[in-house]
Design an enzyme around this catalytic site. Structure first.
Site, PDB file in Angstrom:
ATOM      1  N   CYS A 164      -1.377   8.739   3.561  1.00 14.75           N
ATOM      2  CA  CYS A 164      -1.159   8.187   2.208  1.00 14.75           C
ATOM      3  C   CYS A 164      -2.665   8.466   1.142  1.00 14.75           C
ATOM      4  CB  CYS A 164      -0.888   6.786   2.269  1.00 14.75           C
ATOM      5  SG  CYS A 164      -2.219   5.963   3.258  1.00 14.75           S
ATOM      6  N   GLU A 181       1.014  -1.213   0.044  1.00 15.88           N
ATOM      7  CA  GLU A 181      -0.014   0.051   0.115  1.00 15.88           C
ATOM      8  C   GLU A 181       0.949   1.290   0.047  1.00 15.88           C
ATOM      9  OE1 GLU A 181      -1.292   3.180   1.701  1.00 15.88           O
ATOM     10  OE2 GLU A 181      -1.616   1.758   3.241  1.00 15.88           O
TER      11      GLU A 181
END
Length: 682
Positions: free
Chosen positions: A296, A257
């Site tokens: 993120c 990720e």
């Protein structure tokens, strides 16, 4: 200065040497050191596999779920939370930032704990329905999921030192797999504080959780095919780790990720003064300043209609300029420093690259106005809003990420162009379209879906309950294609499957029934003089069956059911409308057949069965006409124990029954799964 502990082999151990210094992000003061030097990483993984894994695999899903709930309750106790918040300030997080990290992480434990109610009272689970592999009903297949025999290795980012750990271990622990957690060193002191409380609670079995604070050393050189590696961080680091020869040689699952260039699109329909305009401005201010933009999922690219570019620029600058920046412990502050000086310098370097094709329209790389903070010591940085007026010809906004309070405003001409621009990020974790027009929402979502892991359609109707662009949720997948890593995590039940091995099992229905503790059609049935409805939950066995007396359906039954239900659909009541249909003459209602079946299989006397809990599936397979005689085979299909929520609750469980209604030719006319609530013995 204190040195962080590593919790390995069942003990707290400090690494050799001085270790890496750790800093207070707001003041620049050294607060400790972290070292993993001298640790035996092969032994760490071996301890997880030999000690933690068997203990978790022996537990059923409900037991694992209750373990997660107990852990969440333990961490949520106010004295512990207060301690965590105090430490979190040192990472640069404000109170609101810390809430996301701490209580958001604990919330993930609660969410995954609640999924125990959707999983069987077994150490394994089924994946999908059983499949008939022969015409005679003697051969079938069933996919089964069992916990892997390795360890989950979580290599996490610095921005969410608690949420990043808890959202991952909640999933692997429910699946029955232990974890080795390696947080980013710069904020690992907060992770360590939480793990100390977890270990001290004694809630997890030995070996279920280990922690290493500092370098990962040669950890990945000891992985096996039964392990799972997850990585959260930069795309370049993720690719390097994924290419580890041992990971490749063992075909170890690797879920990445990575930070991505997420975008927010303002719909062409949205005008200044509309509720959606205000939502657009509010969402972007939040995305740029929460955690100082160190997420993120933060918005890095802002796409607005070209004719609204100037209005959007003015509104965003006004909103961002009203954000108080400074010491996160000050109640007036809404944005704290970055996690450290290294992070600040890296962001500045990336912004310098972005400025090759963009211009800075708000903020400064060199100065920032602070409340109760010292810019020369803390890792403070002004929010930076850039403008790029030629997004199709400029590569930098779509390829360079400044991991901080930085975003670039760009125009688009039409929705086709907006979709194309969103794709230029080459894969992201999430995107948002702000619009009040369902057609615009549909065009963007379906056009951009291939390049984003999650899309938020934000309008005034959902705004009150919306969790926002940047918030991954435990029941939805978190991840994205391409640059975002190509993986996914969480996603409710989907998430646990990443830590389980799927095996296709073939055999007779009776064998599969015995293996899975779930009745399969055509399996052996156990007949007993005692009606199953007279048995308590513990007494019922999978396969217990009652074969009922029979009943002949009459014209009067069909007419009476139409009158009492008000269902006068022509196929049941109008002889003149049957021509050209699938039926020979008026057909009995499917729900009458099911009701008649219940009349045949129910034992009417008071007993352990408390109530009908629902209907899980139902199929009507063959028309039933007046004159047809039906019978029922009722079989105990599955048992699910229920927990007592109050001390006064009656002990009970849910029993699923397979209902097979057949006619006088022996063919099934209807099948269903019904649920009843059944008492346990006191």
């Amino acid at each position: 200065m204190p040195k962080l502990g590593n919790y390995v082999y069942g003990h707290w151990i400090t690494g050799d040497g001085e270790g890496q210094p750790l800093f207070n992000a707001a003041t620049g003061d050294i607060i400790g050191h972290a070292s993993t030097k001298g640790l035996d990483f092969a032994a760490i993984l071996d301890f997880a596999r030999r000690t933690g894994n068997p203990a978790l695999r022996r537990m059923t899903f409900p037991e694992r779920g209750r373990m997660l709930r107990a852990l969440a309750l333990h961490l949520r106790e106010q004295n512990r939370l207060d301690s965590f918040y105090r430490i979190s300030y040192l990472t640069g997080a404000t109170r609101a930032d810390s809430w996301i990290d701490l209580e958001g992480g604990i919330g993930n434990l609660f969410s995954y704990a609640s999924l125990r109610r959707k999983l069987p009272d077994e150490t394994f689970c089924l994946d999908g329905e059983g499949l008939a592999l022969g015409k005679g009903g003697t051969f079938m297949g069933q996919h089964v999921l069992v916990p892997k025999e390795g360890a989950a290795i979580h290599i996490n980012a610095f921005n969410f030192p608690v949420w990043g750990m808890l959202e991952k271990i909640a999933v692997n622990l429910l699946a029955g797999v232990p974890a080795v957690v390696k947080p980013a060193t710069v904020t690992s002191f907060l992770t360590e504080a939480v793990v100390r409380e977890i270990i001290a609670s004694g809630i997890l079995p030995p070996g279920a959780l280990q922690l290493i604070c500092g370098s990962a050393g040669d950890l990945l050189d000891h992985v096996t095919s039964q392990d799972v590696v997850t990585f959260t961080g930069s795309a370049s680091t993720g690719r390097m780790l994924k290419a580890n020869p041992h990971v490749l040689a063992e075909n170890t699952p690797f879920n990445m990720e990575a930070d991505s260039l997420n975008c927010l699109v303002l719909g062409e329909d949205v005008e200044p003064g509309m509720p959606e305009w205000d939502l657009f401005v509010k969402e972007l201010r939040k995305e740029m300043t929460v955690k100082a933009g160190q997420k993120c999922t933060a918005v890095r690219r802002i796409f607005v209609p070209a004719n609204k570019l100037d209005d959007a620029r003015k509104a965003l600058i006004k909103a961002i300029s009203q954000t108080p920046i400074g010491n996160p412990e000050n109640e007036k502050v809404r944005m704290g420093p970055l996690a450290g000086q290294t992070q600040r310098e890296e962001v500045k370097a990336q912004v310098s690259k972005l400025l090759a094709s963009s211009q800075l329209i708000y903020g400064s790389l060199d100065s920032v106005e602070l409340i109760d903070g010292d810019a020369s010591r803390g890792a403070y940085l002004s929010p930076l809003l850039l403008l790029n007026e030629h997004p199709f010809s400029a590569e930098e906004p779509h390829s360079i990420e400044a991991f901080g309070p930085v975003s670039t405003l760009m125009p688009y001409e039409d929705m086709e162009a907006a979709v194309a621009l969103s794709r230029m990020g080459k894969g992201s974790l999430c995107s948002t379209i702000v619009t009040a027009d369902p057609d615009i929402a549909r065009e963007y979502t379906l056009g951009a879906a291939t390049h984003h892991g999650r899309i938020l359609i934000l309008d005034n109707h959902c705004a009150k309950e919306s969790t926002g662009h940047g918030s991954p949720l435990p029941l939805l997948v978190h991840g994205g294609p391409g640059r975002a890593g190509g993986g996914e995590e969480m996603g409710g039940i989907r998430g646990i499957k990443h830590y389980m091995q799927r095996v296709a099992v073939q055999g007779s229905p009776s064998m599969i029934t015995h293996l899975t503790n779930t009745y399969q059609p055509h399996a052996y049935q156990t007949l007993d003089e005692k009606h199953p409805f007279r048995k308590y939950f513990e007494e019922l066995q999978i396969g217990d069956t009652v074969i009922t007396h029979k009943r002949t359906v009459t014209e009067a039954d069909i007419v009476n059911f139409a009158n009492i239900s008000w269902d006068h659909f022509y196929a049941h009541t109008d002889h003149t409308s049957i021509e050209g249909t699938l039926f020979e003459r008026p057909v009995a209602h499917g729900y009458f057949i099911l009701s008649a079946a219940a009349g045949l299989f129910v034992d009417a006397g008071k007993g352990p069965v408390m109530l009908n809990y629902g209907l899980e599936e139902c199929r009507f397979l063959k028309p039933v006409y007046a004159g047809t005689t039906i019978g029922v085979r009722l079989t105990c299909k599955e048992k699910i124990a229920q927990e007592k929520r109050e001390e006064t609750d009656i002990p009970r469980g849910i029993v699923k029954w397979y209902v097979d209604v057949y006619d006088n030719t022996g063919e099934s006319v209807a099948v269903a799964t019904i649920l009843t609530m059944v008492m346990r013995k006191q």
